[in-house]
Scaffold this active site. Structure first.
Site, PDB file in Angstrom:
ATOM      1  CE  LYS A 289      -3.029 -44.904  23.945  1.00 33.60           C
ATOM      2  NZ  LYS A 289      -2.273 -45.956  23.224  1.00 33.60           N
TER       3      LYS A 289
ATOM      4  N   GLY B 116       2.646 -41.042  22.040  1.00 35.82           N
ATOM      5  CA  GLY B 116       2.594 -40.355  20.752  1.00 35.82           C
ATOM      6  C   GLY B 116       1.247 -40.681  20.150  1.00 35.82           C
ATOM      7  CG  HIS B 117      -1.935 -40.326  22.047  1.00 32.62           C
ATOM      8  ND1 HIS B 117      -2.737 -40.130  23.134  1.00 32.62           N
ATOM      9  CD2 HIS B 117      -1.133 -41.370  22.369  1.00 32.62           C
ATOM     10  CE1 HIS B 117      -2.421 -41.007  24.082  1.00 32.62           C
ATOM     11  NE2 HIS B 117      -1.444 -41.761  23.641  1.00 32.62           N
TER      12      HIS B 117
ATOM     13  CG  ASP C   8       2.215 -47.026  19.672  1.00 31.41           C
ATOM     14  OD1 ASP C   8       2.073 -45.887  20.142  1.00 31.41           O
ATOM     15  OD2 ASP C   8       3.314 -47.628  19.648  1.00 31.41           O
TER      16      ASP C   8
ATOM     17  CD  GLN D 213       2.288 -44.619  28.316  1.00 27.38           C
ATOM     18  OE1 GLN D 213       1.739 -44.328  29.353  1.00 27.38           O
ATOM     19  NE2 GLN D 213       2.786 -43.718  27.501  1.00 27.38           N
TER      20      GLN D 213
HETATM   21  P1  GDP Z   1      -1.993 -44.083  19.913  1.00 29.54           P
HETATM   22  O1  GDP Z   1      -0.694 -43.925  20.600  1.00 29.54           O
HETATM   23  O2  GDP Z   1      -2.842 -45.152  20.529  1.00 29.54           O
HETATM   24  O3  GDP Z   1      -2.760 -42.791  19.764  1.00 29.54           O
HETATM   25  O4  GDP Z   1      -1.657 -44.584  18.431  1.00 29.54           O
HETATM   26  P2  GDP Z   1      -0.466 -44.043  17.467  1.00 29.54           P
HETATM   27  O5  GDP Z   1      -0.860 -42.712  16.943  1.00 29.54           O
HETATM   28  O6  GDP Z   1       0.849 -44.155  18.128  1.00 29.54           O
HETATM   29  O7  GDP Z   1      -0.472 -45.155  16.345  1.00 29.54           O
HETATM   30  C1  GDP Z   1      -1.595 -45.418  15.577  1.00 29.54           C
HETATM   31  C2  GDP Z   1      -1.200 -45.241  14.097  1.00 29.54           C
HETATM   32  O8  GDP Z   1      -2.183 -45.846  13.278  1.00 29.54           O
HETATM   33  C3  GDP Z   1      -1.179 -43.784  13.678  1.00 29.54           C
HETATM   34  O9  GDP Z   1      -0.202 -43.620  12.698  1.00 29.54           O
HETATM   35  C4  GDP Z   1      -2.566 -43.557  13.106  1.00 29.54           C
HETATM   36  O10 GDP Z   1      -2.616 -42.503  12.141  1.00 29.54           O
HETATM   37  C5  GDP Z   1      -2.829 -44.889  12.450  1.00 29.54           C
HETATM   38  N1  GDP Z   1      -4.226 -45.338  12.407  1.00 29.54           N
HETATM   39  C6  GDP Z   1      -5.201 -45.181  13.332  1.00 29.54           C
HETATM   40  N2  GDP Z   1      -6.316 -45.851  12.967  1.00 29.54           N
HETATM   41  C7  GDP Z   1      -6.041 -46.446  11.794  1.00 29.54           C
HETATM   42  C8  GDP Z   1      -6.772 -47.325  10.930  1.00 29.54           C
HETATM   43  O11 GDP Z   1      -7.911 -47.714  11.187  1.00 29.54           O
HETATM   44  N3  GDP Z   1      -6.122 -47.767   9.805  1.00 29.54           N
HETATM   45  C9  GDP Z   1      -4.849 -47.386   9.504  1.00 29.54           C
HETATM   46  N4  GDP Z   1      -4.312 -47.861   8.389  1.00 29.54           N
HETATM   47  N5  GDP Z   1      -4.135 -46.581  10.294  1.00 29.54           N
HETATM   48  C10 GDP Z   1      -4.714 -46.127  11.446  1.00 29.54           C
HETATM   49  P1  IMO Z   2       1.134 -44.482  23.430  1.00 33.17           P
HETATM   50  O1  IMO Z   2       0.369 -43.627  24.411  1.00 33.17           O
HETATM   51  C1  IMO Z   2       3.855 -47.839  22.813  1.00 33.17           C
HETATM   52  C2  IMO Z   2       6.923 -48.499  25.881  1.00 33.17           C
HETATM   53  C3  IMO Z   2       8.359 -48.255  25.504  1.00 33.17           C
HETATM   54  C4  IMO Z   2       9.053 -49.259  26.415  1.00 33.17           C
HETATM   55  C5  IMO Z   2       8.213 -49.183  27.685  1.00 33.17           C
HETATM   56  C6  IMO Z   2       8.798 -48.271  28.753  1.00 33.17           C
HETATM   57  O2  IMO Z   2       1.571 -43.753  22.219  1.00 33.17           O
HETATM   58  O3  IMO Z   2       0.383 -45.731  23.154  1.00 33.17           O
HETATM   59  P2  IMO Z   2       8.981 -45.639  29.034  1.00 33.17           P
HETATM   60  O4  IMO Z   2       9.639 -44.611  28.171  1.00 33.17           O
HETATM   61  O5  IMO Z   2       7.507 -45.403  29.238  1.00 33.17           O
HETATM   62  O6  IMO Z   2       9.690 -45.884  30.313  1.00 33.17           O
HETATM   63  O7  IMO Z   2       9.120 -47.014  28.209  1.00 33.17           O
HETATM   64  O8  IMO Z   2       6.947 -48.725  27.285  1.00 33.17           O
HETATM   65  N1  IMO Z   2       6.000 -47.362  25.637  1.00 33.17           N
HETATM   66  C7  IMO Z   2       5.102 -47.316  24.644  1.00 33.17           C
HETATM   67  N2  IMO Z   2       4.860 -48.176  23.640  1.00 33.17           N
HETATM   68  N3  IMO Z   2       3.094 -46.736  22.962  1.00 33.17           N
HETATM   69  C8  IMO Z   2       3.300 -45.881  23.966  1.00 33.17           C
HETATM   70  O9  IMO Z   2       2.496 -44.832  24.216  1.00 33.17           O
HETATM   71  C9  IMO Z   2       4.377 -46.131  24.859  1.00 33.17           C
HETATM   72  N4  IMO Z   2       4.873 -45.493  25.948  1.00 33.17           N
HETATM   73  C10 IMO Z   2       5.859 -46.262  26.419  1.00 33.17           C
HETATM   74  O10 IMO Z   2       8.594 -48.525  24.141  1.00 33.17           O
HETATM   75  O11 IMO Z   2       8.914 -50.562  25.881  1.00 33.17           O
HETATM   76 MG    MG Z   3       1.367 -43.953  20.171  1.00 32.78          MG
END
Ligand code: GDP
Ligand code: IMO
Ligand code: MG
Length: 423
Positions: free
Chosen positions: A19, A43-44, A16, A225
């Protein structure tokens, strides 16, 4: 002709990191974007022009017409969730079949894999991993035990193979005494998802990717991840089940190590973790709540609270080493805008022992902090590095020196536009 390179964009903490946002920003520079690991546990989030998308299995390069996107052999895919995700994009006007190829070697997540995920978690009692419940662990386990089904299997006599594997899972669940489940509705959508997937190009993606490279085209590998959730290098057993590190790019796409170019390591200006497991920088006080609130730190997939803490140099140094990170990308600096003091974890301490090396067992270690002044300025509308408040510029400089790696991109908001490339 110069051959193309595969640049990797990797989450280097607990996932998270942002990416999805950066892959979307980077896509214009590449010819192909490929996911190499994980599945719908990811979840991107991508936000542009007032629109928001959360991608789980589909690469974040999908919004750029004319670029090929690949779900690589290292991934696992749930046909029902894939269909749901793809249809959302189709409804929004994106024609996927011309730009998305799925590896025949990727593995299929069955509805019963998700039941097994729940059953294994239930059996763990207090030691639950806190998985996303998407069947990731059971599917990768069966990939390793050579009993799983692959995407290519749906091209030929699939029903028999499916029924045999489902029966095997039902027996495993009965042996576990886990019988209180009903997949009948889910299964209907899943089978519909199989038919839907059959309409997509299901290909030998490793050959396609290498052909692109031979032609001098460049590839971006989109991580899922983060390094500390990697099956080998993460905080085992509180990890996911795939190779989320740079080595996973090679195995998960079928590209040779000498084809890897830049390795972008992405992290937040602070730390988060979702799910169980050691997290030495975790804050249990109002500061942690404030970071969660301002940063909207709730899981994109499960909606769970993300655990929050300060940035962790022990973790970052380890991840930079494991992945060979060449450039760092720091996200969400804006979330710390109102904090008078910014803390940085410089070491771990347990029973009088201090270490800056990631320990084998990260349980029970306490963070040792250094305090830096906060910038107390709104960063969200800044577009040039020259306009950074001094304390923010100093924070970046401090991290670069400690991590011995340049921070070349800084993100100050969730929108595509809130991305600053440093000189
Ligand atoms: P990923 O899994 O690595 O793609 O990241 P996620 O989408 O799960 O979580 C990143 C969260 O931070 C999302 O809700 C993005 O919209 C938000 N986000 C990304 N970059 C920034 C930033 O620079 N500032 C803020 N406030 N939010 C950001
Ligand atoms: P992105 O790509 C954050 C965590 C789960 C749990 C562990 C194992 O959005 O960064 P699983 O369902 O993979 O067997 O769960 O890994 N986890 C993540 N945490 N971002 C993710 O993906 C994750 N994918 C799995 O919360 O702790
Ligand atoms: Mg994510």
């Amino acid at each position: 002709m110069t051959k193309g390179k595969v640049d990797a964009l990797l989450g280097i903490v607990f996932g998270d990191e942002g990416k999805g946002k950066v892959v979307d920003v980077f896509t214009p520079r590449y010819d192909l974007v490929a996911r190499f690991a994980g599945g719908p546990n990811a979840g991107h989030t991508i936000i542009f022009e007032g629109k928001k998308f959360v991608l789980r299995s589909i690469p974040s390069g999908i919004f750029d017409e004319g670029k090929l996107n690949i779900i690589g052999n290292g991934c696992v895919i749930a046909p029902d969730l894939f269909m749901q995700e793809a249809k959302e994009l189709e409804t929004a006007g994106y024609d996927l079949r011309s730009r998305l190829h799925i590896s025949k070697r990727a593995h299929l997540i069955l509805p019963t894999h998700r039941v097994l995920d729940r059953a294994y978690e239930a059996a763990k009692g207090k030691a639950k991993v806190g998985t996303t419940g998407k069947g990731i662990g059971p599917t990768y386990s069966e990939k390793a035990s050579r009993t799983s089904l692959r995407v290519g299997d749906i091209l030929d006599n699939f029903e028999d193979k499916y029924l045999a594997l489902k029966a095997r899972h039902e027996k495993m669940l009965a042996d576990l005494g886990y019988t209180d489940y009903d997949i009948s509705d889910e299964e209907k959508v899943w089978i519909e998802g199989i038919k839907y997937m059959q309409t997509f190009p299901l290909t030998d993606t490793e050959i396609e990717i290498n052909r692109y490279l031979e032609e001098g085209k460049n590839v971006l590998a989109e991580g899922a991840q983060g390094t500390l959730l990697d099956i080998d290098h993460g905080t085992y057993p509180f990890v996911s089940s795939s190779s989320t590190v740079c080595g996973g790019v090679c195995t998960g796409l079928g590209v040779a190590p000498n084809r890897i170019g830049e390795v972008f390591g992405i992290f937040k200006a602070y730390s988060t973790r979702v799910g169980a497991g050691p997290f030495p920088v975790e804050l249990f006080d109002e500061t942690g709540d404030k970071i969660r609130e301002i940063g909207h730190e709730y899981g994109a997939v499960t909606g769970r609270n993300r655990r929050c803490g300060w940035v962790d140099l022990v973790a970052l140094k380890y991840a930079i080493m494991i992945n060979g990170v060449t450039q760092l990308i720091m996200m969400k600096g804006d979330v710390l805008d109102t904090f008078p003091t910014i803390r940085v974890c410089t070491a771990y301490e347990k029973d009088g022992v201090t270490t800056t090396d990631m320990p084998y067992d990260t349980e029970g270690w306490n963070a040792v902090y250094k305090d830096l002044p906060g910038w107390q300025t709104d960063l969200t509308s800044i577009t040039r590095e020259e306009d950074f408040p001094k304390a923010f510029a100093d924070y970046i400089k401090y991290l670069e020196e400690e991590l011995k790696t340049p921070i070349t991109i800084v993100s100050v908001g969730p929108d595509r536009a809130q991305t600053i490339f440093r000189k």
